[in-house]
Design an enzyme around this catalytic site. Structure first.
Site, mmCIF file in Angstrom:
data_model
loop_
_atom_site.group_PDB
_atom_site.id
_atom_site.type_symbol
_atom_site.label_atom_id
_atom_site.label_comp_id
_atom_site.label_asym_id
_atom_site.label_seq_id
_atom_site.Cartn_x
_atom_site.Cartn_y
_atom_site.Cartn_z
ATOM 1 N N ALA A 1 -33.523 9.113 0.217
ATOM 2 C CA ALA A 1 -32.328 8.523 -0.387
ATOM 3 C C ALA A 1 -31.824 7.323 0.430
ATOM 4 C CB ALA A 1 -31.235 9.576 -0.558
ATOM 5 N N VAL B 1 -37.589 7.459 -0.957
ATOM 6 C CA VAL B 1 -37.829 8.474 0.065
ATOM 7 C C VAL B 1 -36.570 8.584 0.925
ATOM 8 C CG1 VAL B 1 -39.280 9.170 2.010
ATOM 9 C CG2 VAL B 1 -40.255 7.772 0.171
ATOM 10 N N LYS C 1 -38.736 7.413 -8.674
ATOM 11 C CA LYS C 1 -39.922 7.411 -7.805
ATOM 12 C C LYS C 1 -41.221 7.239 -8.572
ATOM 13 C CE LYS C 1 -38.492 11.451 -5.912
ATOM 14 N NZ LYS C 1 -37.038 11.411 -5.908
ATOM 15 N N LYS D 1 -42.939 11.650 -2.593
ATOM 16 C CA LYS D 1 -42.307 10.900 -1.494
ATOM 17 C C LYS D 1 -43.316 10.642 -0.376
ATOM 18 C CE LYS D 1 -37.714 12.764 -2.398
ATOM 19 N NZ LYS D 1 -36.851 13.915 -2.131
#
Ligand code: ADP
Ligand code: ASP
Ligand code: MG
Length: 829
Positions: free
Chosen positions: A619, A617, A587, A690
């Site tokens: 998964a 974000v 990320k 995220k």
């Protein structure tokens, strides 16, 4: 059917054997077998090239002596090669009266001529023609020796039966109409096989004039056209005309047929199968032409004829090396009539042929390609021709780019399909090759591009794959092979056979962890990658990763980042620039500065590469793709809220069941739901990242520091304690949390750790949420994302499911990887 002189029936056959078919006794014997067993019932005219390499050696002897050397070494080598074949004949007891007599005569004569050239310091074309023609003079006689020894009615003929149509000593044309009667006369009834030397004819004065390099094909074609032969067979050391040079493209396919025009274009642009010049007389008289293998005579070969079926849009790809491109440029060219004609005349007057010529539509520049060897001469010719314009600065310096190559795509079927040029150029760019010039002829039978010479092979291979291979290759370099990366490799291994059924070949070419990189010459065997990485992996840097692309000739390769490494994330722009797609579970890149965020996207679109990060974000939950789809279709996000952390989803769910905070944390740790140091989850930073990614996706120009973060547990209590003291420290907070949980429950609510976006503001905090709302019902490690948009209201769109864990994350990464090939031109911008 036996035909009589003066009235040759359709069964007459012309067979040409190239240098590769007469390289040694084995070749002569194989060729003689072909003449004997594949010559049909009628008469055969056989045309031979020189023993392999002899013409080049004679040429080298001339060049050396022109430059003041004695030329003895190449001359001796040429004679030796021919003598070796005679010796092989003798060892087998085959008499060589014609070959031996000719070669001994040549020993003396050639030495004298080469010496003459040295004294003169130049080689007149007439002498050059005589010297070079001796190679064919020898091989043709030696073939007659062999055929006669086998009891075949074979006879040698000189090329006085090939009268010439022009006065060019080195690149002459045969007068096909005049040759017909002469050849027919020579082909007496009692002769089964008439053997002629290829490569030269004789002018009215009986002097030798050459028919151009590789001219034996033309000799055979002209003879076939002149005599009305039923077929002209070109015998070589390959099975036929291939879709590309088989030495460069190992999976090139042998064509069953091709049209004259296709064969002409392919040969003109470098396919060494039949000389382009030979195709004109064949096409004019519609002589069927076969390309066959002397050493595999039962193979059907390739038939070149008018009615070749269009089985493929494209017939083949060829490449021509040792080309120079020359550019004329300048404001003074605009609107002036006749510049292109002057360019052509200037070069024609020096006998320089132009391979291709392109004029920019503004008439501001003209680019043309010539053989590398002609480049200096061509530049001088143009400088002279445009002397006036250059003096007055109407035209700038004449630029010469050396060591270029022309790669061309050929096929008459191209006229009827759209998008061929796009696919051609995309394929070349997928190989990381830059196209300098594009040319398409008005017949639309060929598209040619000019590239750097050393890149021509990769370009050719990439195009061949694009047009002839049903299989799409996905070349992968995986960096980061811990939980997610390791699982991804397991999934690759399991899924590869299925993908192959759909013509997708997944190839893992390199695997790296934080210390070592394993690179396979071919593909990595995924059953033992851990052991291989351990034993064969080497320490590495990003240059080493980038270099893999050229070293292994990867097509459209993808780097997958399953690490959490910030330094690697900072390299994505460089990787995209170097021609890799980037797929990341990491990320970090998307939460660096906005400037870098934008730079990655523009690098991807500039280089036609894909940058995909669906797993950043939620998964495997398709949140990024969904958001992009909504925004592109004109929807707008009003508010967003989500449970974005699997570990906090687990912990807050347990609180709801009455568990103490410290116990819930201990359980989440035990079940492997937390980061190695659970404070990374509790701090809220993972959720903040995220959330920032979601916010940026909908167009908010925010930095990580703009996200308001309230940690899940007050960090001052736990930040400084040792790992082992963490749970006891949290225990001190159990009562506070129990109280909050009870207060919420009294109102029918629960505590959740929520990331939300509202009015352009991002906030991550513990919230109380009604139990029956989507977030209230989300627990046990599940994630939920709630999107209130213009279209989705008052009931929002909800995405729910496991948002962490190796299996779903790896599957999400896998999905991204497949998207790099399904939609190669559709960029995320
Ligand atoms: P010869 O002189 O015997 O006619 P060449 O040496 O001139 O033969 O050319 C034969 C070689 O041309 C083959 O060995 C092959 O590697 C090469 N070649 C290049 N392009 C093609 C193609 N498209 N199809 C077949 N052969 C090709
Ligand atoms: N020997 C000649 C050449 O090498 C002609 C031929 O082989 O076709 O150009
Ligand atoms: Mg040849």
């Amino acid at each position: 059917m036996k035909s009589s002189a003066g009235n040759i029936g359709p069964a007459l056959l012309v067979q040409k054997f190239g240098g590769t078919s007469v390289a040694d006794l084995k070749g002569f014997e194989a060729s003689a077998d072909v003449i004997q067993h594949h010559g049909g019932d009628g008469q055969v005219i056989v045309v031979l090239s020189a023993v392999k390499g002899v013409t080049d050696l004679l040429l080298a002897a001339i060049d050396q002596s022109v430059e003041g050397g004695d030329g003895k070494a190449p001359l001796a080598e040429a004679l030796r090669r021919q003598q070796v074949v005679i010796d092989e004949y003798t060892a087998k007891g085959i008499p060589t009266p014609l070959g031996t007599a000719f070669l001994s005569e040549q020993h003396e004569q050639l030495a004298q001529r080469i010496e003459g050239v040295r004294l003169l310091g130049q080689c007149p074309d007439r002498i050059r023609a005589r010297i070079l023609a001796t190679g064919e003079g020898f091989s043709s006689r030696l073939m007659v020796d062999l055929l006669v020894h086998r009891g075949i009615a074979a006879e040698w003929s000189d090329t006085d039966v090939l009268p010439l149509a022009n006065e060019d000593w080195l690149d002459s044309l045969v007068d096909v109409e005049a040759a017909g009667p002469l050849l027919r006369q020579r082909l007496r009834d009692d002769v089964k096989v008439l053997v002629l030397p290829g490569f030269y004819g004789r002018n009215a004065a009986g002097e030798i004039q050459l028919l151009g390099r590789n001219g034996t094909d033309y000799s055979a074609a002209a003879i076939a056209a002149a005599t009305g032969a039923s077929r002209c067979q070109i015998w070589k050391d390959v099975d036929g005309f291939f879709t590309a040079d088989p030495r460069i493209v190992p999976n090139a396919q042998c064509l069953t047929e091709a049209s004259y025009e296709e064969a002409m274009e392919l040969s003109y642009f470098g396919a060494k199968v039949i000389s382009a010049k030979a195709l004109t007389p064949l096409a004019d008289k519609q002589v069927l032409c076969e390309i066959r293998n002397t050493y595999e005579p039962d193979q059907p070969g390739t038939l070149i004829h008018r009615d070749a079926k269009r089985t493929h849009v494209v017939r083949g790809i060829s490449h021509l090396q040792n080309v120079a491109s020359i550019t004329l440029q300048g404001g003074g060219m605009r609107g002036r009539v006749g510049i292109a004609r002057r360019v052509m005349d200037a070069l024609a007057s020096r006998s320089i042929s132009i391979i291709l010529i392109v004029q920019s539509s503004s008439e501001y520049s003209i680019t043309l390609c010539v053989k590398q060897a002609d480049a200096d001469n061509a530049r001088r010719a143009l400088e002279q021709e445009f002397h006036f314009e250059r003096l007055h600065k109407l035209i700038g310096e004449i630029g010469v780019q050396a060591n270029r190559a022309v790669v061309s795509l050929v096929g008459e079927g191209m006229k009827h399909y759209r998008g061929i040029a796009a696919r051609f150029l995309t394929a070349i760019s997928s190989a990381g090759v830059n196209v300098e010039v594009i040319a398409q002829g008005s017949t639309e039978c060929a598209i040619a591009v000019v590239v750097q010479g050393d890149e021509a092979q990769s370009a050719t291979r990439a195009c061949h794959t694009a047009f002839f291979s049903r299989t799409t290759h996905i070349d992968v370099i995986l960096l980061g092979c811990g939980n997610v990366g390791g699982e991804l490799l397991r999934q690759f291994r399991q899924q590869s056979p299925k993908l192959l059924e759909h013509d997708v070949e997944l190839r893992v070419r390199a695997i790296g962890n934080s210390r070592k990189l394993l690179v396979a010459d071919d593909v990595i065997d995924l059953s033992s990658w851990r052991e291989q990485l351990q034993s064969e992996g080497k320490s590495y840097d990003m240059d080493a990763v980038i270099a893999i692309r050229d070293r292994l000739g990867l097509l459209n390769p993808t780097i997958i980042d399953c690490s959490t490494d910030e330094k690697l994330a900072a390299q994505y722009v460089r990787l995209l620039e170097a021609g890799f797609n980037v797929v990341c579970a990491n990320k970090k890149a998307n939460t660096m500065s906005l400037e870098y965020y934008r730079e990655m996207r523009s690098a991807a679109s500039r280089n036609f590469r894909r940058f995909l990060y669906e797993t950043n974000v939620g998964a495997g939950l398709p949140i990024i793709d969904t958001l992009q789809g909504l925004i592109r279709s004109g929807d707008q996000l009003i508010t967003f809220e989500g449970i974005l952390s699997g570990s906090l989803s687990m912990i807050f769910g347990l609180l709801e069941d009455g568990m103490a905070m410290s116990e819930a944390l201990a359980k989440a740790m035990e079940l492997g739901y937390t980061e190695p140091d659970p404070r990374d989850d509790l701090s809220g930073m993972d959720v903040a990242r995220k959330l920032l990614i979601v916010a940026r996706e909908i167009g908010l120009q925010l930095e990580l520091k703009d996200v308001e973060v309230e940690p899940a547990i007050p960090m001052e209590t736990i930040a400084k304690v040792a790992r082992a003291e963490l749970l006891p420290a949290v225990r001190g907070l159990d009562a506070v949390f129990a109280e909050k949980v009870a207060a919420a429950a009294a109102e029918g609510k629960v505590l959740r750790y929520v990331g939300s976006i509202k009015d352009g503001h991002c906030r991550v905090a513990v919230e109380t949420v009604a139990k029956e709302l989507p977030l209230g019902a989300t627990r046990d490690g599940e994630n939920a994302l709630v999107l209130h948009t213009h279209y989705y209201q008052p009931i929002p769109m909800v995405l729910r499911g496991y948002g962490a864990g190796a299996a779903v994350t790896a599957a999400g990464v896998f999905g991204d990887l497949l998207r790099t090939v399904w939609r190669p031109l559709d960029q995320n911008s």
